[in-house]
Design a protein around this motif. Structure first.
Motif, mmCIF file in Angstrom:
data_model
loop_
_atom_site.group_PDB
_atom_site.id
_atom_site.type_symbol
_atom_site.label_atom_id
_atom_site.label_comp_id
_atom_site.label_asym_id
_atom_site.label_seq_id
_atom_site.Cartn_x
_atom_site.Cartn_y
_atom_site.Cartn_z
ATOM 1 N N UNK A 24 0.711 -1.180 0.019
ATOM 2 C CA UNK A 24 -0.023 0.113 0.071
ATOM 3 C C UNK A 24 0.902 1.398 -0.179
ATOM 4 N N UNK A 25 0.176 2.340 -0.021
ATOM 5 C CA UNK A 25 0.953 3.632 -0.008
ATOM 6 C C UNK A 25 1.881 3.919 1.215
ATOM 7 N N UNK A 26 1.531 3.565 2.291
ATOM 8 C CA UNK A 26 2.209 3.530 3.653
ATOM 9 C C UNK A 26 3.448 2.965 3.547
ATOM 10 N N UNK A 27 3.321 1.603 3.170
ATOM 11 C CA UNK A 27 4.594 0.864 3.159
ATOM 12 C C UNK A 27 5.507 1.232 1.964
ATOM 13 N N UNK A 28 5.039 1.798 0.852
ATOM 14 C CA UNK A 28 5.742 2.162 -0.184
ATOM 15 C C UNK A 28 6.439 3.615 0.462
ATOM 16 N N UNK A 29 6.014 4.365 0.979
ATOM 17 C CA UNK A 29 6.592 5.432 1.564
ATOM 18 C C UNK A 29 7.601 4.823 2.824
ATOM 19 N N UNK A 30 7.110 4.185 3.557
ATOM 20 C CA UNK A 30 8.174 3.856 4.640
ATOM 21 C C UNK A 30 9.243 3.048 4.043
ATOM 22 N N UNK A 31 9.247 2.186 3.153
ATOM 23 C CA UNK A 31 10.336 1.618 2.449
ATOM 24 C C UNK A 31 11.279 2.534 1.551
#
Length: 114
Positions: A24-31
């Motif tokens: 999702x967008x949150x995991x993409x931003x965190x990664x």
């Protein structure tokens, strides 16, 4: 105008090389943020060394800020590329697994089932 376009392209490529896709967008931003923070110390250090070398070679006082950012992004792209290679290779099969499968395939191919 040409320098501004080159600057923007360098920054966009820097972000693309650090992009780590997630579910999702949150995991993409965190990664992606994790990857940027992982390579930032290396890129800053090499940018500092490169700026000193350029300063000594050219004889000027300091480099302009946009050139420093472009050097940082270029070095960051190189580090992101090599870290990504390492990550993707780590996700693959381990050599022992590949060797074990190859041996078992050769052993079963040598057997004749009657």
């Amino acid at each position: 105008m040409r320098e501004k376009i080159t600057f923007m392209v360098t920054v966009v490529v820097y972000v693309l090389f650090h992009l780590r896709l997630g579910t999702d967008l949150r995991s993409t931003c965190n990664g992606t943020l994790y990857q940027v923070m992982l390579t930032a110390p290396y890129a800053l250090g090499f940018t500092y060394i490169t700026a000193i070398v350029f300063k000594r070679l050219s004889g000027t006082a300091t480099l302009p800020w946009n050139r420093l950012v472009r050097i940082y992004c270029t070095i960051g792209i190189l580090f992101a590329f090599f870290f990504a290679l390492y990550e993707y290779a780590e996700r693959g099969q381990q050599p022992a697994e590949v060797l074990g499968r190859r041996l078992s395939a050769e052993q079963t191919a040598g057997r004749v089932v009657t």
